[in-house]
Design an enzyme around this catalytic site. Structure first.
Site, PDB file in Angstrom:
ATOM      1  N   SER A 173      -5.058   7.973 -21.801  1.00 52.08           N
ATOM      2  CA  SER A 173      -3.800   8.605 -21.434  1.00 52.08           C
ATOM      3  C   SER A 173      -2.985   8.819 -22.693  1.00 52.08           C
ATOM      4  CB  SER A 173      -3.027   7.723 -20.451  1.00 52.08           C
ATOM      5  OG  SER A 173      -1.806   8.334 -20.083  1.00 52.08           O
ATOM      6  N   HIS A 225       1.117  16.119 -22.393  1.00 50.98           N
ATOM      7  CA  HIS A 225       0.572  14.929 -21.743  1.00 50.98           C
ATOM      8  C   HIS A 225      -0.861  15.227 -21.307  1.00 50.98           C
ATOM      9  CE1 HIS A 225      -0.465  13.260 -17.685  1.00 50.98           C
ATOM     10  NE2 HIS A 225      -0.314  12.130 -18.358  1.00 50.98           N
ATOM     11  N   VAL A 262      -7.355  11.267 -18.549  1.00 49.34           N
ATOM     12  CA  VAL A 262      -8.627  11.325 -17.815  1.00 49.34           C
ATOM     13  C   VAL A 262      -9.030   9.900 -17.475  1.00 49.34           C
ATOM     14  CG1 VAL A 262      -9.533  13.539 -18.614  1.00 49.34           C
ATOM     15  CG2 VAL A 262      -9.850  11.516 -20.044  1.00 49.34           C
TER      16      VAL A 262
END
Length: 312
Positions: free
Chosen positions: A102, A116, A119
């Protein structure tokens, strides 16, 4: 865990996901740091008492990036948190493991959007029952100042990475992104969207994993050209103050709506890593309305679902 966790997911495959995520974190950090040409990522490794841990990387006060974090985590637990089981009660009482990368990048220059990406992979297990597993993730773009060509580029990359998986994939996950990154109390989207997907397992493990990889790798392809185009644009203190004001919306979303933040806090994750998505500086202003006809006012015309590829 046994070698075969279900009819189509093995621990070997789970290790392949972890290997990809670690490599993805390395690649993204290397490319962002190279572009920044000033800052460097500082790494903290951490362990979680209940199981697992991660490595958090943060770059502060670079030439381009004011603050950016790229985190990897792999955590285990005996019970899914309320943020997960509220929408999926079948997960209650299952032990789980979750892993993912992240990131959030907050640039200095108000003309470079905040970005942003995330996964992730989950698997939840219960004795005597088949495991439940899925992939999720996506990326979205949050500008303070609108450049239509940047949004079109962002969505063109999104469309192209989705295309091999079916013509319905981009519109489905584009809409999911618009719907998810929406501040109900402001009646505006967080930015110009991108992709968001969750609970992906209907394609089987290999194809679902392939799609998650495409999204993870697509982030840099989508973001770096925008950074390169806008990084030398001069800006004023007034524009900087508007950027800080708009960052307040980012904080509002992350603390009120973001499921990842809730999941991390409810599973006892590392608070510093969970909240690294927050901007280093932000501000609120009571009852602020930009002056009509200004570039600041123009932004609000775009904080809604838009077909950015209508002319493509």
């Amino acid at each position: 865990m046994n070698e075969r966790t279900s009819s189509n997911v093995t621990t070997t495959q789970i290790e392949q996901v972890k290997k990809f995520l670690l490599t993805l974190q390395d690649n993204i950090c290397n490319k962002l740091q190279t572009e920044d040409r000033g800052g460097s990522f500082i790494e903290d490794e951490w362990q979680r008492e209940e199981g697992g841990g991660g490595r958090s990387r943060v770059l502060r006060n670079g030439n381009i990036i004011e603050q950016g974090g790229v985190n990897f985590s792999h955590v285990f637990g005996t019970q899914m948190p309320a943020s997960a089981t509220a929408a999926r009660p079948e997960l209650a009482g299952r032990r789980f493991q979750a892993m993912g990368v992240s990131l959030v990048i907050h640039p200095h220059n108000p003309y470079i959007p905040t970005s942003h990406a995330n996964v992730r992979f989950f698997i939840a297990e219960k004795e005597g029952e088949a495991p439940i597993w899925w992939f999720g993730g996506g990326f979205d773009l949050t500008p303070s100042y609108i450049f239509e060509e940047d949004a079109v580029h962002w969505h063109r990359v999104s469309h192209e990475l989705c295309a091999p998986f079916g013509s319905d994939v981009y519109p489905k996950y584009k809409k999911w992104c618009d719907d998810y990154f929406y501040l109900k109390h402001r009646d505006e989207t967080r930015g110009v969207g991108g992709l968001f997907f969750d609970d992906l397992n209907q394609w089987g493990f290999d194809k679902s994993f392939e799609f998650m990889q495409a999204v993870g790798n697509g982030y840099i392809e989508a973001y770096l050209p925008i950074v390169q185009k806008r990084k030398n644009t001069p800006y004023t203190e007034q524009q900087r103050q508007f950027q800080l004001y708009r960052r307040g919306r980012y904080v509002e979303f992350n603390l009120v709506y973001d499921r990842g933040t809730l999941f991390g806090l409810q599973t006892g994750g590392r608070t510093e890593s969970i909240l690294m998505s927050m901007p280093p500086l932000t501000r609120w202003e009571y009852n602020y309305h930009p002056e009509a006809g200004t570039e600041e006012a123009k932004l609000y015309e775009y904080l809604k679902p838009i077909n950015w590829l209508a002319d493509s």
